[in-house]
Design a protein around this motif. Sequence first.
Motif, PDB file in Angstrom:
ATOM      1  N   THR A   1       0.833  -1.205   0.000  1.00 57.30           N
ATOM      2  CA  THR A   1       0.000   0.000   0.000  1.00 57.30           C
ATOM      3  C   THR A   1       0.865   1.250   0.000  1.00 57.30           C
ATOM      4  O   THR A   1       0.600   2.213  -0.735  1.00 57.30           O
ATOM      5  CB  THR A   1      -0.930   0.011   1.228  1.00 57.30           C
ATOM      6  OG1 THR A   1      -1.774  -1.148   1.191  1.00 57.30           O
ATOM      7  CG2 THR A   1      -1.797   1.265   1.245  1.00 57.30           C
ATOM      8  N   HIS A   2       1.896   1.239   0.832  1.00 58.28           N
ATOM      9  CA  HIS A   2       2.793   2.404   0.904  1.00 58.28           C
ATOM     10  C   HIS A   2       3.496   2.634  -0.428  1.00 58.28           C
ATOM     11  O   HIS A   2       3.621   3.778  -0.886  1.00 58.28           O
ATOM     12  CB  HIS A   2       3.828   2.200   2.007  1.00 58.28           C
ATOM     13  CG  HIS A   2       4.794   3.334   2.149  1.00 58.28           C
ATOM     14  ND1 HIS A   2       4.413   4.596   2.513  1.00 58.28           N
ATOM     15  CD2 HIS A   2       6.152   3.394   1.938  1.00 58.28           C
ATOM     16  CE1 HIS A   2       5.467   5.398   2.547  1.00 58.28           C
ATOM     17  NE2 HIS A   2       6.528   4.699   2.194  1.00 58.28           N
ATOM     18  N   GLY A   3       3.927   1.549  -1.054  1.00 58.16           N
ATOM     19  CA  GLY A   3       4.621   1.669  -2.329  1.00 58.16           C
ATOM     20  C   GLY A   3       3.723   2.244  -3.405  1.00 58.16           C
ATOM     21  O   GLY A   3       4.141   3.106  -4.188  1.00 58.16           O
ATOM     22  N   ARG A   4       2.480   1.777  -3.448  1.00 57.59           N
ATOM     23  CA  ARG A   4       1.539   2.303  -4.446  1.00 57.59           C
ATOM     24  C   ARG A   4       1.271   3.789  -4.222  1.00 57.59           C
ATOM     25  O   ARG A   4       1.132   4.547  -5.176  1.00 57.59           O
ATOM     26  CB  ARG A   4       0.236   1.498  -4.418  1.00 57.59           C
ATOM     27  CG  ARG A   4       0.379   0.075  -4.957  1.00 57.59           C
ATOM     28  CD  ARG A   4      -0.967  -0.584  -5.153  1.00 57.59           C
ATOM     29  NE  ARG A   4      -1.685  -0.790  -3.912  1.00 57.59           N
ATOM     30  CZ  ARG A   4      -1.542  -1.850  -3.126  1.00 57.59           C
ATOM     31  NH1 ARG A   4      -0.689  -2.808  -3.462  1.00 57.59           N
ATOM     32  NH2 ARG A   4      -2.252  -1.974  -2.020  1.00 57.59           N
ATOM     33  N   THR A   5       1.206   4.200  -2.959  1.00 58.20           N
ATOM     34  CA  THR A   5       1.006   5.615  -2.649  1.00 58.20           C
ATOM     35  C   THR A   5       2.159   6.461  -3.192  1.00 58.20           C
ATOM     36  O   THR A   5       1.952   7.530  -3.762  1.00 58.20           O
ATOM     37  CB  THR A   5       0.885   5.828  -1.132  1.00 58.20           C
ATOM     38  OG1 THR A   5      -0.252   5.107  -0.650  1.00 58.20           O
ATOM     39  CG2 THR A   5       0.731   7.297  -0.782  1.00 58.20           C
ATOM     40  N   LEU A   6       3.382   5.955  -3.031  1.00 54.08           N
ATOM     41  CA  LEU A   6       4.556   6.688  -3.519  1.00 54.08           C
ATOM     42  C   LEU A   6       4.578   6.757  -5.039  1.00 54.08           C
ATOM     43  O   LEU A   6       5.045   7.752  -5.617  1.00 54.08           O
ATOM     44  CB  LEU A   6       5.833   6.022  -3.010  1.00 54.08           C
ATOM     45  CG  LEU A   6       6.081   6.075  -1.503  1.00 54.08           C
ATOM     46  CD1 LEU A   6       7.345   5.305  -1.138  1.00 54.08           C
ATOM     47  CD2 LEU A   6       6.182   7.525  -1.020  1.00 54.08           C
TER      48      LEU A   6
END
Length: 219
Positions: A201-206
Amino acid sequence: MRKLLLILPLATVMVLAGCTTLDPYTGERKVSAATKGAAVGAAAGAVIGNVTTRRDRTKRAMIGAGVGALAGAAVGNYMDRQELELRQQLEGTGVSVTRVGDHLVLNMPGNITFDVNRAEVKPEFYEVLNSVAQVARRYDQTAIEVAGHTDSTGSVQHNMELSQRRADSVARYLEGQGISRVRLDTIGFGPHQPVADNSTTHGRTLNRRVELTLIPLTL
């Protein structure tokens, strides 16, 4: 870019015409899903590979509009001053400023710039873009490349289109703040240039972001 847009549909038609499958139920020939994906991938690859050409075109447009080019040691000093002002203006906004040689990259995370799956700039982000425009107006020998990026969720085609619309929205706003159109170029990279792991999830946000690359006009 107009020539590229004319070439891509023709190339896509040629790919689709040569790679069909037989529908076992209707007996009709249709384009395979794999071929459709390959066609979209080819189009995305052409856009990504065209960055240098686009930047050259923007440079020519600026020179044609009477913008003077920088040379020698003046380039580094010019970008040093611009970088310092941008860092001061954007401190605490969530926008990062990265120096890459004589280029400056402003990373604008999608979660603070746009609503999910939307291309309209959030009103609360206007102040940040106003700060960018304020500096950019003073440094008018700088070209601004606005690039949209997405995560890998959804189809490649949808993400390519969404990233382009988001880049266009930011460019239009900057133009409305007094940045000459000849200095601006937009491009949508879709999911093809991730900066983080799309499986988290964090990676997709970035990865959902808009990047401004500020490029000095040089001889």
